[in-house]
Design a protein around this motif. Structure first.
Motif, PDB file in Angstrom:
ATOM      1  N   VAL A   5      32.249  41.387  42.555  1.00  7.64           N
ATOM      2  CA  VAL A   5      33.558  40.747  42.590  1.00  7.64           C
ATOM      3  C   VAL A   5      33.501  39.518  41.682  1.00  7.64           C
ATOM      4  O   VAL A   5      32.544  38.725  41.749  1.00  7.64           O
ATOM      5  CB  VAL A   5      33.937  40.322  44.026  1.00  7.64           C
ATOM      6  N   TYR A   6      34.502  39.357  40.841  1.00 12.11           N
ATOM      7  CA  TYR A   6      34.501  38.297  39.833  1.00 12.11           C
ATOM      8  C   TYR A   6      35.656  37.322  40.071  1.00 12.11           C
ATOM      9  O   TYR A   6      36.730  37.712  40.540  1.00 12.11           O
ATOM     10  CB  TYR A   6      34.631  38.900  38.434  1.00 12.11           C
ATOM     11  N   SER A   7      35.379  36.053  39.699  1.00 10.42           N
ATOM     12  CA  SER A   7      36.437  35.024  39.731  1.00 10.42           C
ATOM     13  C   SER A   7      36.239  34.096  38.551  1.00 10.42           C
ATOM     14  O   SER A   7      35.194  34.123  37.886  1.00 10.42           O
ATOM     15  CB  SER A   7      36.381  34.250  41.043  1.00 10.42           C
ATOM     16  N   CYS A   8      37.222  33.220  38.295  1.00  7.18           N
ATOM     17  CA  CYS A   8      37.215  32.318  37.137  1.00  7.18           C
ATOM     18  C   CYS A   8      36.720  30.929  37.575  1.00  7.18           C
ATOM     19  O   CYS A   8      37.311  30.296  38.454  1.00  7.18           O
ATOM     20  CB  CYS A   8      38.610  32.217  36.551  1.00  7.18           C
ATOM     21  N   PRO A  21      42.227  34.012  40.207  1.00  6.17           N
ATOM     22  CA  PRO A  21      42.352  35.475  40.272  1.00  6.17           C
ATOM     23  C   PRO A  21      41.011  36.110  40.624  1.00  6.17           C
ATOM     24  O   PRO A  21      39.967  35.674  40.131  1.00  6.17           O
ATOM     25  CB  PRO A  21      42.790  35.858  38.859  1.00  6.17           C
ATOM     26  N   ILE A  22      41.037  37.067  41.489  1.00  5.40           N
ATOM     27  CA  ILE A  22      39.834  37.789  41.905  1.00  5.40           C
ATOM     28  C   ILE A  22      39.879  39.182  41.274  1.00  5.40           C
ATOM     29  O   ILE A  22      40.856  39.907  41.429  1.00  5.40           O
ATOM     30  CB  ILE A  22      39.738  37.914  43.427  1.00  5.40           C
ATOM     31  N   VAL A  23      38.829  39.551  40.573  1.00  5.48           N
ATOM     32  CA  VAL A  23      38.732  40.851  39.915  1.00  5.48           C
ATOM     33  C   VAL A  23      37.533  41.600  40.504  1.00  5.48           C
ATOM     34  O   VAL A  23      36.427  41.054  40.544  1.00  5.48           O
ATOM     35  CB  VAL A  23      38.566  40.724  38.391  1.00  5.48           C
ATOM     36  N   THR A  24      37.775  42.808  40.950  1.00  3.21           N
ATOM     37  CA  THR A  24      36.724  43.610  41.575  1.00  3.21           C
ATOM     38  C   THR A  24      36.427  44.832  40.706  1.00  3.21           C
ATOM     39  O   THR A  24      37.353  45.500  40.222  1.00  3.21           O
ATOM     40  CB  THR A  24      37.143  44.072  42.977  1.00  3.21           C
ATOM     41  N   ALA A  25      35.162  45.084  40.494  1.00  2.56           N
ATOM     42  CA  ALA A  25      34.769  46.256  39.697  1.00  2.56           C
ATOM     43  C   ALA A  25      35.197  47.535  40.415  1.00  2.56           C
ATOM     44  O   ALA A  25      35.206  47.604  41.645  1.00  2.56           O
ATOM     45  CB  ALA A  25      33.265  46.256  39.479  1.00  2.56           C
ATOM     46  N   SER A  26      35.557  48.526  39.625  1.00  2.33           N
ATOM     47  CA  SER A  26      35.972  49.803  40.205  1.00  2.33           C
ATOM     48  C   SER A  26      34.767  50.553  40.768  1.00  2.33           C
ATOM     49  O   SER A  26      33.645  50.427  40.269  1.00  2.33           O
ATOM     50  CB  SER A  26      36.690  50.656  39.168  1.00  2.33           C
TER      51      SER A  26
END
Length: 526
Positions: free
Chosen positions: A151-154, A165-170
């Motif tokens: 899970v990624y954030s800035c 924004p939270i970005v999660t790998a598929s």
């Protein structure tokens, strides 16, 4: 049989004659009943201890019109020269046997310091190789696969305390959320149970030896979820394709389900089979129902129009827009049983049961000659060769009917053919039709074999799941797929597809050309 008591004190000649006639009738009735019981006993002994093959031995069965049947003017007479045939040893048989298997090569070389000639001290070179081949068996093993999704954030947004924004790998969707089941484990359990006929309690023991405690209840839950959630989608789509055909086969067999609402555990349920005929791709579907009532095939085949190959069961009658095609294998079996019901001393005599069997053999002999024919050629040749045999057989049946006891094995064979005649001659209507329903009997045999191993289903839900899984597996096998690898592929793809998209489902059907090569079974070499 009516129980008549003779007059104890006959006084006149008329009384004596009446008593004589009465005793004659009683003797005739008792003799007929005795013969019937003897027939049933011999048939019972044959079923228990005799060969199950119905093949006719030409050396033992004397044909009534052998000369007319076997005569063929186109065959040249042999010369007087004696030709001795010797079977030559097949060359390269081992290589042909192993050519489709993956190969692991292990090479053995001399260390560089030993590659020196012991005679002159010169360096050695590779002159040739010696090869030994072995089969290596890799047993099943269990390992844990961890799916780690990041899970990624800035950091800049975090520092400035703005909305981050939270970005999660598929990550692929699981085949059974919240469980340890994977696509491969679910496929393995199903193939072990429904292909290898291994009950769940034995699989439970096998997993324990591999170091993992999986109860049979857990394995059953995986099977039910996989069948009812995923495979049922393919089953429904396969049924849509099945009903578009115009030639099908049907059969049914018994099934015991312990916990059916409102029914005793000993009550018999049924598994119905519906499958395609000669034309590709083959489709095989099983349907679990609580009874053998005619409403079940009528509901399942709703919308189907065409020919339906069946046996003599009346439950298929009345299906709208369907022409029933009878099974000559069943008709022939009746005469074969009538012959086996005779005393051993009479089986070599020219009895009528042999003549009926001979008519059936003639029809099957014609069909063997037509295997490579087109439907149009097969239709035409049947009109020329099979039609005269059928006409002669029907006339013979009508002649024999008044001469036989209806309840005898031979009488039952005669009545079966006469009662089924319209269906038995229906195969003449289309060159794509078959003379028997053996195709469906072969398709239902895997279930019958499996039934002997796991005996029953606990609930109707489990029986329905078994019907779905058998349908997918048997259709996959007939389309040249390896059941385990195909099921694994399905359980990897289905959770990640739009299930409302029929085109996507069609890409996963057993006959789809888009399936990967890994799903294909290794073909046997002929």
């Amino acid at each position: 049989m009516k129980n008549h008591t003779p007059n104890p004190t006959p006084t006149t000649i008329e009384d004596l004659q009446k008593e004589r006639d009465l005793l004659k009738n009683q003797i005739a009735e008792l003799t007929a009943k005795l013969k019937w019981y003897e027939e049933q006993f011999r048939l019972s002994q044959q079923r228990r201890f005799g060969s199950s093959s119905e093949r006719t031995n030409a050396d033992q069965l004397e044909l009534f019109n052998e000369a007319e049947v076997e005569a063929d003017p186109t065959v040249e007479e042999p010369t007087l020269e004696t030709i001795t045939y010797r079977r030559s040893k097949k060359r390269g048989h081992r290589e042909t046997l192993l050519e489709n298997l993956p190969v692991e090569t292990i090479e053995y070389r001399l260390p560089s310091e030993e590659q020196v000639c012991s005679c002159c001290g010169g360096s050695l070179h590779e002159m040739s190789t010696e090869i030994r081949q072995e089969l290596k068996i890799i047993p099943a093993e269990v390992k844990v696969v961890k799916h780690v999704r990041y899970v990624y954030s800035c950091r800049r947004c975090e520092r400035e305390e703005t909305s981050t924004p939270i970005v999660t790998a598929s990550m692929p969707a699981p085949v059974f959320p919240g469980s340890l089941a994977s696509a491969s484990s679910m496929a393995y359990i199903m193939s072990q149970k429904y292909v290898e006929s291994m009950p769940l309690y034995r699989q439970e023991q096998q997993f324990a030896r591999l170091g993992i405690e999986l109860s049979r209840q857990t394995l059953a839950n995986w099977i039910l979820y996989g069948a009812n959630t995923w495979l049922s989608l393919l089953y429904d789509r396969m049924r849509e394709h099945l009903l578009k055909r115009d030639i099908l086969h049907a059969d049914e067999t018994t099934l015991q389900v312990l916990r059916e609402p409102g029914r005793a555990a000993q009550t018999t349920s049924y598994l119905w089979l519906y499958r395609t005929g000669r034309e590709d791709p083959p489709i095989i579907l099983y349907d679990y129902q609580t009874t053998r009532a005619s409403k079940h095939p009528r509901q399942f085949l709703s919308g189907f129009k065409g020919y339906l190959h069946v046996d003599g069961y009346a439950g298929y009658h009345g299906i709208p827009d369907v022409t029933l095609v009878g099974c000559w294998a069943h008709a022939r079996r009746k005469f074969d049983e009538a012959l086996k019901a005779l005393p051993e001393s009479k089986r070599s005599s020219p009895v009528a049961a042999k003549e009926g069997l001979n008519f059936c053999n003639q029809l099957f002999a014609i069909e063997r000659d037509l295997k490579e024919c087109t439907p149009e050629e097969r239709y035409q040749i049947r009109q020329e060769r099979s039609r005269p045999v059928l006409d002669a057989f029907l006339a013979w049946l009508r002649t024999q009917k008044p001469k036989v006891l209806p309840k005898s094995a031979f009488g039952q064979a005669i009545l079966y053919c006469l009662n089924q005649w319209e269906k038995l001659e229906a195969f003449l209507q289309d060159g794509r039709l078959e003379i028997d329903n053996n195709r469906s009997e072969r398709a239902i045999k895997p279930f019958v074999i499996g039934r002997k191993n796991w005996l029953f289903s606990n609930t109707p839900r489990g029986a329905k799941a078994s019907a779905i899984i058998y349908s997918i597996i048997e259709t996959a096998k007939e389309n040249g797929l390896h059941p385990y690898f195909y099921l694994t592929y399905l359980f990897e793809k289905l959770p990640n597809l739009d299930m409302k998209d029929k085109d996507s489902l069609d890409q996963l059907l057993p006959w789809s050309e888009s399936l990967p090569l890994t799903c294909r079974a290794i073909k046997k070499n002929t």
